[in-house]
Design a protein around this motif. Structure first.
Motif, PDB file in Angstrom:
ATOM      1  N   GLU A 111      13.110   1.452 -23.114  1.00 54.59           N
ATOM      2  CA  GLU A 111      13.123   2.237 -21.883  1.00 54.59           C
ATOM      3  C   GLU A 111      13.167   3.722 -22.255  1.00 54.59           C
ATOM      4  O   GLU A 111      14.152   4.209 -22.836  1.00 54.59           O
ATOM      5  N   VAL A 112      12.058   4.461 -21.918  1.00 53.66           N
ATOM      6  CA  VAL A 112      11.972   5.898 -22.215  1.00 53.66           C
ATOM      7  C   VAL A 112      12.407   6.663 -20.971  1.00 53.66           C
ATOM      8  O   VAL A 112      11.885   6.435 -19.858  1.00 53.66           O
ATOM      9  N   GLY A 113      13.354   7.532 -21.126  1.00 57.89           N
ATOM     10  CA  GLY A 113      13.875   8.303 -20.007  1.00 57.89           C
ATOM     11  C   GLY A 113      12.857   9.279 -19.427  1.00 57.89           C
ATOM     12  O   GLY A 113      11.845   9.612 -20.050  1.00 57.89           O
ATOM     13  N   ARG A 114      13.153   9.749 -18.206  1.00 56.67           N
ATOM     14  CA  ARG A 114      12.229  10.615 -17.484  1.00 56.67           C
ATOM     15  C   ARG A 114      12.571  12.087 -17.714  1.00 56.67           C
ATOM     16  O   ARG A 114      13.751  12.472 -17.679  1.00 56.67           O
ATOM     17  N   VAL A 115      11.534  12.900 -17.919  1.00 56.19           N
ATOM     18  CA  VAL A 115      11.697  14.337 -18.104  1.00 56.19           C
ATOM     19  C   VAL A 115      10.971  15.053 -16.961  1.00 56.19           C
ATOM     20  O   VAL A 115       9.800  14.774 -16.681  1.00 56.19           O
ATOM     21  N   PHE A 116      11.679  15.949 -16.276  1.00 57.87           N
ATOM     22  CA  PHE A 116      11.085  16.726 -15.189  1.00 57.87           C
ATOM     23  C   PHE A 116      10.658  18.083 -15.721  1.00 57.87           C
ATOM     24  O   PHE A 116      11.431  18.763 -16.410  1.00 57.87           O
ATOM     25  N   GLY A 117       9.433  18.458 -15.373  1.00 62.27           N
ATOM     26  CA  GLY A 117       8.911  19.759 -15.803  1.00 62.27           C
ATOM     27  C   GLY A 117       7.968  20.330 -14.755  1.00 62.27           C
ATOM     28  O   GLY A 117       6.799  20.589 -15.051  1.00 62.27           O
ATOM     29  N   LEU A 118       8.454  20.517 -13.519  1.00 64.43           N
ATOM     30  CA  LEU A 118       7.633  21.042 -12.428  1.00 64.43           C
ATOM     31  C   LEU A 118       7.704  22.568 -12.397  1.00 64.43           C
ATOM     32  O   LEU A 118       8.792  23.147 -12.511  1.00 64.43           O
ATOM     33  N   GLN A 119       6.553  23.179 -12.240  1.00 63.03           N
ATOM     34  CA  GLN A 119       6.474  24.643 -12.219  1.00 63.03           C
ATOM     35  C   GLN A 119       5.625  25.079 -11.036  1.00 63.03           C
ATOM     36  O   GLN A 119       4.604  24.461 -10.730  1.00 63.03           O
ATOM     37  N   SER A 120       6.039  26.145 -10.341  1.00 61.96           N
ATOM     38  CA  SER A 120       5.286  26.668  -9.205  1.00 61.96           C
ATOM     39  C   SER A 120       5.085  28.160  -9.364  1.00 61.96           C
ATOM     40  O   SER A 120       5.957  28.875  -9.865  1.00 61.96           O
ATOM     41  N   THR A 121       3.915  28.635  -8.916  1.00 59.94           N
ATOM     42  CA  THR A 121       3.614  30.071  -8.897  1.00 59.94           C
ATOM     43  C   THR A 121       3.010  30.410  -7.533  1.00 59.94           C
ATOM     44  O   THR A 121       2.409  29.558  -6.868  1.00 59.94           O
ATOM     45  N   ILE A 122       3.156  31.669  -7.096  1.00 55.21           N
ATOM     46  CA  ILE A 122       2.616  32.125  -5.814  1.00 55.21           C
ATOM     47  C   ILE A 122       1.850  33.422  -6.038  1.00 55.21           C
ATOM     48  O   ILE A 122       2.309  34.317  -6.774  1.00 55.21           O
ATOM     49  N   THR A 123       0.665  33.528  -5.425  1.00 55.19           N
ATOM     50  CA  THR A 123      -0.199  34.703  -5.570  1.00 55.19           C
ATOM     51  C   THR A 123      -0.754  35.081  -4.196  1.00 55.19           C
ATOM     52  O   THR A 123      -1.327  34.215  -3.514  1.00 55.19           O
ATOM     53  N   PRO A 124      -0.618  36.327  -3.753  1.00 58.94           N
ATOM     54  CA  PRO A 124       0.258  37.357  -4.323  1.00 58.94           C
ATOM     55  C   PRO A 124       1.708  37.068  -3.961  1.00 58.94           C
ATOM     56  O   PRO A 124       1.984  36.331  -3.027  1.00 58.94           O
ATOM     57  N   MET A 125       2.589  37.696  -4.681  1.00 60.94           N
ATOM     58  CA  MET A 125       3.998  37.482  -4.363  1.00 60.94           C
ATOM     59  C   MET A 125       4.370  38.164  -3.051  1.00 60.94           C
ATOM     60  O   MET A 125       5.197  37.650  -2.287  1.00 60.94           O
ATOM     61  N   VAL A 136      -1.532  31.915  -2.094  1.00 58.45           N
ATOM     62  CA  VAL A 136      -1.987  30.692  -2.757  1.00 58.45           C
ATOM     63  C   VAL A 136      -0.873  30.226  -3.680  1.00 58.45           C
ATOM     64  O   VAL A 136      -0.383  30.993  -4.520  1.00 58.45           O
ATOM     65  N   LEU A 137      -0.447  28.950  -3.536  1.00 54.68           N
ATOM     66  CA  LEU A 137       0.589  28.336  -4.374  1.00 54.68           C
ATOM     67  C   LEU A 137      -0.078  27.392  -5.366  1.00 54.68           C
ATOM     68  O   LEU A 137      -1.013  26.660  -5.006  1.00 54.68           O
ATOM     69  N   ARG A 138       0.423  27.388  -6.601  1.00 48.96           N
ATOM     70  CA  ARG A 138      -0.102  26.480  -7.634  1.00 48.96           C
ATOM     71  C   ARG A 138       1.063  25.737  -8.271  1.00 48.96           C
ATOM     72  O   ARG A 138       2.038  26.361  -8.722  1.00 48.96           O
ATOM     73  N   TYR A 139       0.961  24.392  -8.305  1.00 47.47           N
ATOM     74  CA  TYR A 139       2.008  23.534  -8.854  1.00 47.47           C
ATOM     75  C   TYR A 139       1.454  22.810 -10.087  1.00 47.47           C
ATOM     76  O   TYR A 139       0.326  22.291 -10.061  1.00 47.47           O
ATOM     77  N   THR A 140       2.270  22.772 -11.185  1.00 53.06           N
ATOM     78  CA  THR A 140       1.884  22.133 -12.446  1.00 53.06           C
ATOM     79  C   THR A 140       2.990  21.174 -12.869  1.00 53.06           C
ATOM     80  O   THR A 140       4.190  21.500 -12.763  1.00 53.06           O
ATOM     81  N   ASN A 141       2.615  19.981 -13.357  1.00 52.53           N
ATOM     82  CA  ASN A 141       3.572  18.955 -13.798  1.00 52.53           C
ATOM     83  C   ASN A 141       3.559  18.894 -15.319  1.00 52.53           C
ATOM     84  O   ASN A 141       2.627  18.366 -15.927  1.00 52.53           O
ATOM     85  N   TRP A 142       4.613  19.450 -15.950  1.00 55.09           N
ATOM     86  CA  TRP A 142       4.757  19.407 -17.404  1.00 55.09           C
ATOM     87  C   TRP A 142       5.689  18.274 -17.833  1.00 55.09           C
ATOM     88  O   TRP A 142       6.045  18.175 -19.006  1.00 55.09           O
ATOM     89  N   LEU A 173       0.447  13.302 -14.762  1.00 51.21           N
ATOM     90  CA  LEU A 173       0.959  13.879 -16.008  1.00 51.21           C
ATOM     91  C   LEU A 173       0.054  15.024 -16.448  1.00 51.21           C
ATOM     92  O   LEU A 173      -1.164  14.852 -16.598  1.00 51.21           O
ATOM     93  N   GLY A 174       0.647  16.217 -16.605  1.00 53.96           N
ATOM     94  CA  GLY A 174      -0.119  17.381 -17.032  1.00 53.96           C
ATOM     95  C   GLY A 174      -1.067  17.915 -15.983  1.00 53.96           C
ATOM     96  O   GLY A 174      -1.865  18.804 -16.269  1.00 53.96           O
ATOM     97  N   GLY A 175      -1.012  17.396 -14.733  1.00 50.07           N
ATOM     98  CA  GLY A 175      -1.921  17.817 -13.691  1.00 50.07           C
ATOM     99  C   GLY A 175      -1.392  19.000 -12.891  1.00 50.07           C
ATOM    100  O   GLY A 175      -0.235  19.408 -13.010  1.00 50.07           O
ATOM    101  N   SER A 176      -2.256  19.547 -12.024  1.00 50.06           N
ATOM    102  CA  SER A 176      -1.885  20.683 -11.187  1.00 50.06           C
ATOM    103  C   SER A 176      -2.551  20.530  -9.829  1.00 50.06           C
ATOM    104  O   SER A 176      -3.491  19.748  -9.666  1.00 50.06           O
ATOM    105  N   ALA A 177      -2.059  21.285  -8.841  1.00 45.52           N
ATOM    106  CA  ALA A 177      -2.600  21.258  -7.480  1.00 45.52           C
ATOM    107  C   ALA A 177      -2.443  22.643  -6.873  1.00 45.52           C
ATOM    108  O   ALA A 177      -1.541  23.408  -7.231  1.00 45.52           O
ATOM    109  N   GLN A 178      -3.343  22.955  -5.926  1.00 46.17           N
ATOM    110  CA  GLN A 178      -3.343  24.266  -5.271  1.00 46.17           C
ATOM    111  C   GLN A 178      -3.114  24.099  -3.775  1.00 46.17           C
ATOM    112  O   GLN A 178      -3.669  23.198  -3.146  1.00 46.17           O
ATOM    113  N   VAL A 179      -2.286  24.967  -3.197  1.00 47.64           N
ATOM    114  CA  VAL A 179      -1.917  24.910  -1.782  1.00 47.64           C
ATOM    115  C   VAL A 179      -2.121  26.300  -1.185  1.00 47.64           C
ATOM    116  O   VAL A 179      -1.741  27.306  -1.804  1.00 47.64           O
ATOM    117  N   ARG A 180      -2.714  26.358   0.028  1.00 45.27           N
ATOM    118  CA  ARG A 180      -2.898  27.634   0.731  1.00 45.27           C
ATOM    119  C   ARG A 180      -1.804  27.800   1.779  1.00 45.27           C
ATOM    120  O   ARG A 180      -1.478  26.857   2.505  1.00 45.27           O
TER     121      ARG A 180
END
Length: 500
Positions: A111-125, A136-142, A173-180
């Motif tokens: 059983e391999v434990g779960r690691v959370f690595g979510l990152q968000s950025t916003i443009t313009p701030m 525009v918001l961008r979310y990445t799953n590391w 895994l390793g994916g990203s998404a964009q939100v307006r």
């Protein structure tokens, strides 16, 4: 030869990314000779090889008959999101080095434990606007597991409205998404200084919260938060007010200049030759005149009414370009006349319209009029009628002029202003008005004292006056003449004098 007996202790293992775990493999030789065994790690499926971070030490064992040998399986899971989380079945296969047909497999679970690595950025701030701003918001799953996020935007002062498109995202895994994101102010203001309105957008995982949240100033890899702001501007800035003032001053100056500049006479010559009027029609009237009707042309200064005889023009009358109807003077009785029109624009004129022909009315009978009655008028087709008309009225009016004779059922149309007999020169003014109408309509003059039973607008006339009129007509001709008269911008009223 006998297959070896293989076991793993423990059979289930838990490990976190970046950690290690050990499992002991025991191999027993049930045979009667010394046996050599080769050990290898198997994946979840037969076609999968062992993971790169799993090893067995030693890779081969020498076991005496009826004895056992041991080896260690080491799982060193890499840190971060390079290894997926979850339960992974594994196996250790032991194969004889002498005979490959002699082998055995022991199985276990990791059983391999779960690691959370979510990152968000916003443009313009920080966006800026009078009513709204755009981000525009961008979310990445590391991390090492796929994530489903539900997004929610809030502001501490509740002065903003938000529109997220979309409101939910899936991150592999390793994916990203964009939100307006569209941010709208709830309270626009007309004047003043710009105001900064902060907000935040939070991504929540459904049912996931395995550890206490970190402090507010530390990023939470399980719960990404993006912070931004709208710089709300006043609706009227200083530049807008200045431009509006200059525009108002320019409009005021142009208006003053226009009022002081003398108006030039209108001219349509730059529009070219005008089109001729259309749908010309003619109607014979009882007094021997002919009424013409047509659909007017646009931007016309005048019309020429051409009276035709054969193929030639025998008379031309010029009338105002605003008219759409014209009544000729009384013509010869029981004779056919043809007419056509031309439009005039400055020095230019159109071709001729269609030709309209009509035969004038026959002369009235010469028999003497019956004695007059005193019936009151009734209205038919927009004109007033009387049950009787005079035949033995005086032969001359107060001025010595002949008194017009009317037959029973005759209509007349009173034109323009009446002339009160108590005023000086009333008769001369009435006759001058009748003469001035000769180019538009055939008009005559009558005095109300010659017809003591004359009803004017529903009442008997109590005060004598002079009236300009045209007629007499029948009921339908009187109605037509009334509409022609009013189209020529004259004030007309239908009536009929009753006999004395």
């Amino acid at each position: 030869m006998t297959d070896p007996v293989v076991s793993i202790e423990p059979a289930e293992h838990n490990v976190e990314p970046g950690g290690q775990v050990h499992a002991q493999v025991t191999v027993r030789n049930p045979g009667s000779i010394v046996e050599g065994y080769r050990l290898e790690i198997l994946g979840e499926r037969p076609d999968q090889g062992p993971p790169s971070w799993a090893e067995v030490h030693p890779a081969e064992l020498r076991v005496f008959p009826k004895e056992t040998g041991t080896a260690a399986v080491v799982f060193a899971v890499p840190d971060g999101g390079t290894s997926a989380s979850g339960r992974f079945p594994f196996g250790v296969r032991v194969t004889s080095t002498v005979t490959s047909d002699v082998s055995a497999v022991a199985e276990g679970d990791l059983e391999v434990g779960r690691v959370f690595g979510l990152q968000s950025t916003i443009t313009p701030m920080t966006s800026s606007g009078r009513w709204r701003g755009y981000h525009v918001l961008r979310y990445t799953n590391w991390g090492n597991a796929p994530v489903h996020l539900s997004l929610r935007a809030t502001d501490p002062d509740e002065r903003l409205g938000f529109l997220l498109r979309p409101t939910e995202v899936n991150l592999p895994l390793g994916g990203s998404a964009q939100v307006r994101l569209t941010v709208r102010t709830r309270k626009p203001f007309l004047r003043g200084t710009s105001v900064r309105l902060p907000f935040e957008v939070v991504g929540e995982q459904d049912g996931v919260r395995t550890t206490p949240p970190p402090p507010a100033h530390v990023a939470d890899p399980q719960r990404p938060v993006a912070t931004g702001a709208l710089m709300q501007k006043p609706i009227l800035s200083r530049a807008t007010v200045a431009i509006a003032g200059l525009a108002a001053a320019a409009v005021a100056g142009a208006l003053v200049l226009a009022l002081k500049t003398p108006k030039s006479a209108p001219s349509f010559e730059n529009l070219g030759a005008p089109p001729p009027p259309t749908t010309l029609s003619a109607q014979a009237l009882k007094n021997g005149a002919i009424g013409l009707n047509w659909r007017p042309a646009r931007d016309v200064e005048a019309y020429k009414v051409l009276t035709l005889q054969g193929t030639g023009v025998v008379a031309t009358t010029k009338i105002d370009g605003q008219l759409s109807r014209y009544v000729t003077p009384p013509l010869s009785r029981a004779k056919r006349y043809c007419f056509t029109l031309e439009s005039v624009r400055g020095k230019l004129q159109s071709g001729r319209s269609q030709v309209a022909c009509k035969t004038t009315a026959a002369p009235p009978p010469t028999s003497s009029s019956p004695t007059g009655g005193s019936g009151s008028p009734t209205t038919t087709g927009g004109a007033s009628t009387s049950s009787g008309s005079p035949s033995n009225s005086p032969s001359t009016s107060p001025s010595g002029s002949p008194i017009p004779k009317f037959n029973p059922g005759d209509y007349i149309v009173v034109i323009g202003t009446i002339y009160d007999d108590s005023l000086p020169n009333a008769e001369s003014q009435a006759r001058a008005a009748a003469a001035g109408l000769s180019s538009v309509i055939a008009a005559s003059v009558v005095h109300t004292s010659d017809y003591p039973n004359w009803v004017w607008r529903g009442s008997l006339i109590s005060h004598p006056f002079w009236a300009v009129y045209t007629g007499p007509f029948g009921a339908s001709e009187a109605t037509t003449t009334l509409s022609l008269c009013q189209a020529d911008h004259l004030t007309c009223a239908n009536t009929q004098p009753a006999g004395p």
